[in-house]
Write a protein that holds these residues in place. Structure first.
Motif, PDB file in Angstrom:
ATOM      1  N   VAL A   7       9.889  -8.394  -1.373  1.00 44.13           N
ATOM      2  CA  VAL A   7       8.760  -9.198  -0.893  1.00 44.13           C
ATOM      3  C   VAL A   7       7.487  -8.685  -1.558  1.00 44.13           C
ATOM      4  N   THR A   8       6.723  -9.587  -2.169  1.00 40.93           N
ATOM      5  CA  THR A   8       5.498  -9.126  -2.816  1.00 40.93           C
ATOM      6  C   THR A   8       4.349 -10.106  -2.636  1.00 40.93           C
ATOM      7  N   VAL A 171       7.843 -11.503   7.390  1.00 34.69           N
ATOM      8  CA  VAL A 171       8.925 -10.748   6.733  1.00 34.69           C
ATOM      9  C   VAL A 171       9.996 -10.362   7.751  1.00 34.69           C
ATOM     10  N   THR A 185      14.923  -3.415   2.365  1.00 39.39           N
ATOM     11  CA  THR A 185      13.791  -4.319   2.194  1.00 39.39           C
ATOM     12  C   THR A 185      12.627  -3.570   1.580  1.00 39.39           C
ATOM     13  N   VAL A 187       8.465  -4.074   0.375  1.00 43.59           N
ATOM     14  CA  VAL A 187       7.273  -4.931   0.426  1.00 43.59           C
ATOM     15  C   VAL A 187       6.196  -4.325  -0.478  1.00 43.59           C
ATOM     16  N   ASP A 194      -2.565  -7.272   3.139  1.00 45.93           N
ATOM     17  CA  ASP A 194      -1.195  -6.758   2.961  1.00 45.93           C
ATOM     18  C   ASP A 194      -0.872  -5.620   3.930  1.00 45.93           C
ATOM     19  N   LEU A 197       2.032  -6.230   6.011  1.00 47.12           N
ATOM     20  CA  LEU A 197       3.345  -6.055   5.376  1.00 47.12           C
ATOM     21  C   LEU A 197       3.869  -4.645   5.611  1.00 47.12           C
ATOM     22  N   GLU A 203      10.064  -0.864   6.536  1.00 46.17           N
ATOM     23  CA  GLU A 203      10.510  -1.316   5.216  1.00 46.17           C
ATOM     24  C   GLU A 203       9.945  -0.385   4.147  1.00 46.17           C
TER      25      GLU A 203
END
Length: 249
Positions: A7-8, A171, A185, A187, A194, A197, A203
């Motif tokens: 995930v970005t 997420v 996961t 991120v 962010d 995240l 994660e």
């Protein structure tokens, strides 16, 4: 190599170093084909602005999109937001009341119409008045009984969204849907929006080398061994972090 959920964020995280992005795209494409990894973009951009960037930078087609700072999730190239996620966000949200309350603050300059979304009201707010305006606005909205939160990032962007919506919660929703554990996961991000995240769970986190002060400050105040601060910028920092965590060789 095992499959993982990648995930970005996009601007100044995935995008910003074209050579490194080309290499990262190749590596992600390969691990997705060989191991079934999933690729997710989590961005503050609306669908309109995402499409512009996707075409400009020739981004990989993602397995899911988290758009408008986590208020919309699109699965497998669908043009419609995921209804299950939208349903979760609708409790305690009243867009009209949010808009009405914000008119009391002349410092708030509405962002373009493309950035105003069903579960997001967005403004430009200069850094200097933000220290005074944000607490006053938060107080006004709370007095209306609204269950919302303010996300301020990059010293200019203010998003007002439902309280349980952000990139991190989105997420968690996808992780559970696709049955990835936190250890599988990763991120990646660079700015204030962010933080969600990195804060939502354990994660693996990659903070790129060009991260903004608000994210670096949060990282310093909340150290964790499952988070990595890269030295390289943008996609180069992501590659560095993925190797650090053993997701790429």
């Amino acid at each position: 190599m095992a499959k993982f959920l990648f995930v970005t964020d996009l601007d100044n995280t995935l995008v910003g170093d074209d050579n490194a992005l080309t290499e990262l795209n190749d590596r992600l494409h390969k691990t997705r084909q060989e191991h079934g990894s999933k690729v997710v973009y989590a961005t503050g951009r609306s669908p309109v602005l995402y499409q512009e960037l996707k075409e400009e930078k020739n981004l990989l087609e993602p397995d899911a999109l988290i758009l408008a700072v986590g208020t919309e999730i699109y699965l497998d190239g669908s043009g419609n937001p995921d209804s299950e996620w939208s349903e979760k966000l609708s409790s305690g949200w009243n867009r009209d009341v949010v808009v009405a309350k914000t008119t009391q603050f002349p410092e708030l300059v509405p962002q373009p119409n493309s950035e105003q979304r069903p579960f997001k009201v967005s403004f430009f707010l200069q850094e200097e008045p933000s220290a005074r305006v944000l607490p006053e606005l938060q107080s006004e909205l709370q007095q209306s009984g609204l269950n919302v939160k303010l996300i301020y990032s990059s010293g200019i962007d203010l998003d007002i969204v439902p309280h349980h919506s952000d990139k991190g919660q989105a997420v968690q929703f996808l992780r559970q849907k696709w049955k990835f554990v936190a250890e599988q996961t990763v991120v990646c991000g660079d700015s204030g929006n962010d933080i969600a995240l990195f804060a939502a769970g354990s994660e693996r986190g990659i903070i790129v080398g060009n991260a903004r002060p608000e994210l670096l400050q949060w990282h310093n105040e909340h150290p964790a061994d499952y988070r990595y601060l890269a030295t390289n910028f943008c996609a180069g920092g992501i590659l560095e972090g993925l190797k650090h965590f053993g997701f790429l060789e």
